[in-house]
Scaffold this active site. Structure first.
Site, short mmCIF file in Angstrom:
data_model
loop_
_atom_site.label_atom_id
_atom_site.label_comp_id
_atom_site.label_asym_id
_atom_site.label_seq_id
_atom_site.Cartn_x
_atom_site.Cartn_y
_atom_site.Cartn_z
CD GLU A 1 -12.59 0.49 0.86
OE1 GLU A 1 -12.43 -0.70 1.16
OE2 GLU A 1 -11.07 0.58 0.78
CD GLU B 1 -8.38 4.55 7.54
OE1 GLU B 1 -6.54 4.70 7.03
OE2 GLU B 1 -8.93 3.44 6.94
CE LYS C 1 -10.24 1.39 5.93
NZ LYS C 1 -9.12 2.05 4.71
CD GLU D 1 -2.88 -0.51 3.10
OE1 GLU D 1 -2.28 0.35 3.01
OE2 GLU D 1 -3.56 -2.24 3.10
#
Ligand SMILES: *[C@@H]1O[C@H](CO)[C@@H](O)[C@H](O)[C@H]1NC(C)=O
Ligand SMILES: *[C@@H]1O[C@H](CO)[C@@H](O)[C@H](O)[C@H]1NC(C)=O
Ligand SMILES: *[C@@H]1O[C@H](CO)[C@@H](O)[C@H](O)[C@H]1NC(C)=O
Ligand SMILES: *[C@@H]1O[C@H](CO)[C@@H](O)[C@H](O)[C@H]1NC(C)=O
Length: 481
Positions: free
Chosen positions: A312, A323, A315, A262
């Site tokens: 997203e 996040e 999350k 990542e």
């Protein structure tokens, strides 16, 4: 054209494995309204992204990838480690259902990620005893299934599994509390021709330490360089990566392949999370790696997966409001900024095609509503708790809204998350539906996309479903009393 040829080059690493070069992307699905898998696979292909990293082994996702030629790293969530650690049978079942079945229908599974950052200090050591046995059992199952030449195991680890004793890469070694365990894992990876996977986040360094030199997080070479023996470091990524190289080398595994599992920068939810910094970081990283220069300790191509492909909105925000904003694309597949991934001619990202939106309408605060009504705070915290208000607050995309704007943002987020159900815009004496777009400047009042239900049950259980009417009715009857 030159970039295109780089994008499809095939590199043969150690053993018999050949992998596609070029940048990969993480595809996470912790979203209230994920795009359908075929839309995402098309998005990957049209942007020349030929490697994808998943956090689970969702059936529909893998089946869709089967027609794509995209190379896949499937994931085993941390909560499955215990059962895979204690039972070879469980590992064999996992491999049979989630690797063999798909490999035989042309899904190019190349890696199995066993756990996700299992040694993070916030997990309090919960996975220290299960990760390595699970890794061994999955490897045995791959061998038994005859897949161990084409599919390699790995454990995506946070960069906090190593540290430097002197603040320089050359001081790198594995964290003392897990040193023995890390050596067992590293030896096992090495014995099986498997790579070490690490997630590296200069953004987090900046987030937790306001004294961190901002320029050092980026790749422009504007930071004061750091000298380590005969080597010079101009950015944090190189220094961090080389701290790992030193840690491996010191323990006798200097040639172990490394994957950056990542890497990325979020665009909202914090004063340092914005479009300008995200583009600067990701484009800087792309240019840095496309050059094939590598790091001072490891010249050559870097194998990496951007975090992340798509935002997203479900999350956990325990680590921070940022996040939910790591995507290079928004939840609906719109490119947030220009980014040359080196795989297409144009240098700009191609948006998702065929996205189906709900109606053009929003839920907002009524002009007549009274800000002093004690009900307001209650309604807002209810809406934000169940929807997403991470774009509100200091330094964020909607940070300059006034109090009324804030409230509108909150109720709209709740309304959209609930698929524009009428009852989801019935905050007592507070909200109304409008067809006038309330978005201002950088602050986008979303319209949700149509929910995609295929596979949602398996992925997410009830979390994925819109809130039930019953919950809504209970809430409103309570607050009206
Ligand atoms: C296959 O992976 C899915 C998704 O991660 C998981 O829910 C399922 O339990 C796995 N199957 C087996 C047999 O372990
Ligand atoms: C870790 O420990 C802390 C303090 O004891 C606790 O608050 C937290 O919930 C624990 N986290 C996990 C994942 O167990
Ligand atoms: C809007 O909401 C954010 C986040 O809750 C808060 O920090 C900010 O102070 C609010 N602004 C106004 C003007 O109320
Ligand atoms: C709504 O407003 C009316 C008139 O101002 C008031 O009588 C009523 O109590 C309010 N209802 C709620 C739930 O606050």
């Amino acid at each position: 054209m030159r970039w295109f040829s780089v994008g499809i080059k095939v590199v043969c690493l150690v053993s018999m494995m050949c992998t596609v070069s070029g940048i990969g992307a993480n595809w996470g699905t912790q979203a209230s309204h994920p795009l359908p898998p075929d839309t995402v696979v098309r998005l990957l292909r049209e942007n020349g992204i030929r490697k994808v990293k998943l956090f689970d082994a969702d059936y529909d996702t893998l089946r869709t990838l089967g027609k794509s030629g995209v190379e896949v790293m499937v994931g085993i969530p941390n909560d499955m480690l215990a059962s895979l650690a204690t039972s070879v049978k469980a590992a064999e079942k996992w491999v049979s259902k989630n690797v063999s079945a798909h490999s035989s229908s042309n899904v190019k599974i190349r890696y199995v990620a066993v756990g996700n950052e299992p040694f993070l200090e916030t997990y309090n050591g919960s996975f220290l005893r299960t990760t390595f046995p699970a890794l061994q059992n999955v490897q045995s199952a791959l061998i038994k299934a005859g897949l161990s030449n084409q599919v390699k195991v790995t454990v995506p680890l946070n960069a906090d599994v190593y540290a430097s004793s002197n603040g320089l890469p050359s001081g790198g070694d594995f964290r003392t509390d897990i040193h023995g365990l890390m050596l067992q894992i590293v030896k096992f990876l090495s014995d099986n021709g498997a790579p070490f996977t690490v997630n590296i986040y200069p953004f987090i360094s900046l987030y937790i330490d306001s004294n961190f030199p901002v320029d050092y997080a980026f790749f422009d070479g504007n930071a004061s360089p750091i000298t380590d023996g005969s080597l010079t470091y101009y950015n944090m990524f190189d220094a961090n990566y080389d701290t790992l190289v030193w840690a491996l080398q010191k323990n006798g595994f200097g040639n172990l392949p490394i994957i950056v599992g990542e890497i990325g920068w979020p665009t909202d939810g914090d004063q340092n999370a914005n479009i300008v910094y995200a583009q600067r970081f990701n484009q800087g990283f792309m240019s840095h790696t496309l050059g094939g220069r590598g790091t001072p300790m490891r010249p050559g191509p870097i194998d990496a997966y951007l975090f992340s492909l798509i935002d997203e909105d479900a999350k956990s925000i325990d680590p921070g409001n940022f996040e939910r904003h790591w995507g290079i694309f928004t939840f609906d597949g719109i490119a947030k900024y220009q980014l040359n991934l080196g795989s297409t001619n144009s240098g700009s990202l191609v948006p998702a095609k065929g996205v189906h939106y709900l109606e053009r309408k929003w839920c907002v605060m009524k002009p007549s509503a009274n800000l002093d009504d004690p009900q307001v705070a209650l309604s807002v915290s209810y809406a934000c708790g169940l929807a997403d208000c991470t774009s509100l607050g200091y330094g964020t995309s909607c940070g300059s809204l006034d109090a009324r704007g804030n409230i509108s943002y909150a109720v709209n987020s709740y309304y959209q998350r609930n698929n524009q159900l009428d009852v989801a815009c019935k905050f007592p004496n507070l909200s109304m539906i409008t067809k006038t777009n309330p978005s201002v400047g950088s602050c986008r009042f979303e319209i949700m996309i149509e929910p995609y239900y295929g596979g949602a049950e398996r992925r997410f259980g009830c979390l994925q479903k819109p809130l039930s009417l019953v919950a809504l009715i209970i809430f409103f009857s309570l607050t009206v009393v």
